[in-house]
Design a protein around this motif. Structure first.
Motif: not given
Length: 317
Positions: A131, A275, A289, A311-312, A314-317
């Motif tokens: 990250y 994206r 966030d 944790t946040r 992780k949802t951006k990839y």
């Protein structure tokens, strides 16, 4: 004679009666002529004794606030360097004795060594944490970057074709406008390459050479949209949304980029295509966030907020 006896008898009875009751004039003979009593004397009440005043307690003098203890700086700490390095440099410049110059350079040596150690550990941390490693967001290798660029261009074309199926274009022009003639090629490009339905709106009732789209006369749309110059491109999104793309000449690529920017702002494209187009948004935290209630509650606990950010992310990839 009989009258005299009767008067004497009555007088005797009166005296006897007065002496017997002890309430008459003769009963109070000790008072003399001062026998009258004022009835108000019996009603007078004594004045109440005033309550003693409470003793005044002496207020102790207020204590002076304690002065905060001065923090002792650890020798060679970052704060020590920040407060002393410039002072040592100024002293060395004003009085460049060997001792003063040596003092400054040794302080500078401490700072540089600290920076070197920090950089070494930072490199280890960043390269071992997916990250924090920017190479995972946008690769540094030339071949990988070229591949990402090709995928991005494909996504842009797909996005424009998707947008053409949801919205049309209005092209406002004037036949006497030289810049309008320059814009014709871009208008044809948008219509032929992506399938945009373009309506060319003439302000003077005349057309332009090379224009390959339908031409209609202005019915007040130019004024209604508060437009001022030509050429102008407007994205018309049914039923009643009109978004100005440009007022002035645009190249083909610039028109493509502006249409994609407006589409992203108005959320007219699927999230997956968005994206792929915005490759730099990968792995980027949103304001939501960082401003959430959960995030605010973790501000004093580094371990907790690092886990929250992981944790946040992780949802951006």
């Amino acid at each position: 004679m009989r009258k005299i006896l009767l008067v004497a008898l009555l007088a005797c009875c009166t005296v006897a009666s007065a002496q017997k009751t002890n309430n008459g004039f003769f009963g109070g003979k000790e008072e003399g002529w001062f026998w009258y009593k004022d009835p108000r004397e019996a009603q007078v009440k004594p004045l109440p004794t005033p309550a003693p005043e409470p003793e005044k307690k002496e207020t102790p003098p207020a204590k002076e606030p304690e002065k905060p203890k001065e923090e002792k700086l650890s020798a060679f700490s970052v704060k020590w360097i920040r407060e002393n390095l410039d002072k040592l440099r100024d002293i060395a410049i004003d009085d460049p004795t060997p001792e003063n110059v040596r003092n400054y350079y040794y302080a500078q040596r401490i700072m540089l060594d600290k920076a070197d150690k920090f950089a070494t550990v930072a490199k280890q941390v960043v390269t071992s944490d997916p990250y924090l490693d920017e190479n995972n967001n946008y690769p540094f290798a030339t071949a990988a970057r070229a591949s990402i660029t090709r995928l991005q261009n494909d996504a842009k074309k797909e996005g424009l074709k998707h947008l053409a199926g949801k919205a049309g274009l209005w092209f406002f022009f004037d036949s006497k406008c030289s810049f309008c003639s320059m814009q014709v090629s871009t208008v044809n490009h948008l219509a032929q390459t992506y399938g945009f339905e373009v309506k060319a709106i003439t302000l003077d009732g005349k057309t332009l050479p090379e224009l390959k789209v339908p031409v209609v006369r202005d019915q007040g749309q130019f004024k209604t949209l508060n437009l001022t110059i030509t050429p102008t491109l407007v994205l018309a999104v049914p039923p009643k949304t009109f978004l100005v793309i440009s007022q002035g000449v645009l190249s083909d690529s610039a028109a493509d980029e502006r249409l994609l920017t407006v589409a992203a702002t108005q959320k007219l494209l699927p999230s997956e295509i968005s994206r792929q187009i915005d490759v730099y948004s990968k792995g980027v935290l949103d304001p939501e966030d960082m401003n959430s209630e959960e995030a605010k509650a973790l501000r004093d606990d580094p371990k907790a907020w690092v886990e929250y950010l992981q944790t946040r992310l992780k949802t951006k990839y």
